[in-house]
Design a protein around this motif. Structure first.
Motif, PDB file in Angstrom:
ATOM      1  N   LEU A  62       0.855  -1.181   0.000  1.00 10.56           N
ATOM      2  CA  LEU A  62       0.000   0.000   0.000  1.00 10.56           C
ATOM      3  C   LEU A  62       0.893   1.233   0.000  1.00 10.56           C
ATOM      4  O   LEU A  62       1.805   1.354   0.823  1.00 10.56           O
ATOM      5  CB  LEU A  62      -0.893   0.017   1.238  1.00 10.56           C
ATOM      6  N   ASP A  63       0.639   2.162  -0.931  1.00 10.02           N
ATOM      7  CA  ASP A  63       1.330   3.447  -0.990  1.00 10.02           C
ATOM      8  C   ASP A  63       0.325   4.513  -0.552  1.00 10.02           C
ATOM      9  O   ASP A  63      -0.661   4.763  -1.244  1.00 10.02           O
ATOM     10  CB  ASP A  63       1.826   3.696  -2.418  1.00 10.02           C
ATOM     11  N   VAL A  64       0.580   5.141   0.607  1.00 12.56           N
ATOM     12  CA  VAL A  64      -0.333   6.135   1.177  1.00 12.56           C
ATOM     13  C   VAL A  64       0.163   7.534   0.813  1.00 12.56           C
ATOM     14  O   VAL A  64       1.284   7.908   1.158  1.00 12.56           O
ATOM     15  CB  VAL A  64      -0.426   6.000   2.712  1.00 12.56           C
ATOM     16  N   GLY A  65      -0.699   8.307   0.137  1.00 13.92           N
ATOM     17  CA  GLY A  65      -0.293   9.613  -0.355  1.00 13.92           C
ATOM     18  C   GLY A  65       0.576   9.460  -1.586  1.00 13.92           C
ATOM     19  O   GLY A  65       1.670  10.004  -1.676  1.00 13.92           O
ATOM     20  N   CYS A  66       0.054   8.715  -2.562  1.00 13.04           N
ATOM     21  CA  CYS A  66       0.868   8.254  -3.704  1.00 13.04           C
ATOM     22  C   CYS A  66       1.264   9.369  -4.656  1.00 13.04           C
ATOM     23  O   CYS A  66       2.188   9.202  -5.455  1.00 13.04           O
ATOM     24  CB  CYS A  66       0.140   7.151  -4.460  1.00 13.04           C
ATOM     25  N   GLY A  67       0.570  10.531  -4.613  1.00 11.81           N
ATOM     26  CA  GLY A  67       0.866  11.556  -5.599  1.00 11.81           C
ATOM     27  C   GLY A  67       0.681  11.017  -7.007  1.00 11.81           C
ATOM     28  O   GLY A  67      -0.216  10.210  -7.260  1.00 11.81           O
ATOM     29  N   TYR A  68       1.539  11.426  -7.919  1.00 13.39           N
ATOM     30  CA  TYR A  68       1.435  10.927  -9.294  1.00 13.39           C
ATOM     31  C   TYR A  68       2.121   9.580  -9.497  1.00 13.39           C
ATOM     32  O   TYR A  68       2.153   9.069 -10.595  1.00 13.39           O
ATOM     33  CB  TYR A  68       1.927  11.975 -10.309  1.00 13.39           C
ATOM     34  N   GLY A  69       2.667   8.995  -8.390  1.00 13.42           N
ATOM     35  CA  GLY A  69       2.983   7.587  -8.448  1.00 13.42           C
ATOM     36  C   GLY A  69       4.403   7.081  -8.360  1.00 13.42           C
ATOM     37  O   GLY A  69       4.598   5.873  -8.443  1.00 13.42           O
ATOM     38  N   PRO A  70       5.437   7.903  -8.170  1.00 11.99           N
ATOM     39  CA  PRO A  70       6.791   7.356  -8.263  1.00 11.99           C
ATOM     40  C   PRO A  70       7.105   6.235  -7.279  1.00 11.99           C
ATOM     41  O   PRO A  70       7.748   5.245  -7.660  1.00 11.99           O
ATOM     42  CB  PRO A  70       7.700   8.571  -8.035  1.00 11.99           C
TER      43      PRO A  70
END
Length: 201
Positions: A62-70
């Motif tokens: 899980l990526d929390v606060g992924c933004g545009y994804g890097p």
């Protein structure tokens, strides 16, 4: 100003930008936009976290606060037989992350607009990654840690990056309260950034 990268719907006009970044040996082409975090380049903290994070090949991430994804897209590349869920409160950021996954041929990821971890209620993960939204305030950041603890499998790891001058000591204290002092480790530091790993028993 009430419009931040952690707003649900940024009111600033769209102004898309294309960047390329080499992350863990993968060259990613990324579309960014006004109203999202670090529009012009992958920020140093995210790069530091990406450099240190350990992602098992079959992990549920899980990526929390992924933004545009890097961060999450790199994790998806590192876990070809796993799956990455990417969440952000910012609607524009989530749309960008999803389109960036398609543009880079990444199919083992899913994307949800979410206030912290609300969209993954009832689900658990092997790895949770976050470059938390410091400007949203300590209460928000620490609640992300609390929710992440609940959503980790036994033996799972929460990885965070945070600047020393923006709350790393209090973040570590909070993590030790949740996970136990002996379960929290500083695994790297780079230009004032600290990368912490907390493992759930």
């Amino acid at each position: 100003m009430s419009d931040h990268y952690y707003s649900r719907r940024p009111s600033v006009a769209s102004d898309r930008n294309s960047i390329e970044a080499e992350l863990r040996g993968f060259r990613l082409k990324l579309t960014t936009d006004a109203g999202v975090f670090s529009r012009d380049s992958v920020d140093y903290g995210s790069r530091a976290l990406i450099a240190h994070m350990d992602i098992p090949a079959g992990a549920k991430v899980l990526d929390v606060g992924c933004g545009y994804g890097p961060i999450g897209l790199t994790a998806a590349k590192l876990a070809p037989s796993g799956h990455v869920t990417m969440v952000d409160i910012n609607e524009r950021a989530v749309e960008l992350a999803e389109s960036n996954a398609r543009a880079n041929g990444i199919g083992n990821a899913a994307f949800f607009q979410s206030d912290k971890l609300e969209a993954v209620e009832g689900r658990t993960f092997d790895v949770i990654l976050t470059n938390p939204p410091i400007r949203a305030g300590k209460a928000v950041v620490h609640s992300i840690f609390e929710e992440s603890f609940k959503h980790l499998n036994s033996g799972g790891a929460l990885w965070i990056v945070i600047q020393n001058k923006q709350g790393a000591p209090s973040a570590r204290t909070k993590l030790e309260e949740l996970f136990g002092e002996d379960r929290v480790e500083e695994v790297g530091k780079d230009k004032g950034f600290r990368i912490y790993r907390a493992i759930k028993v």
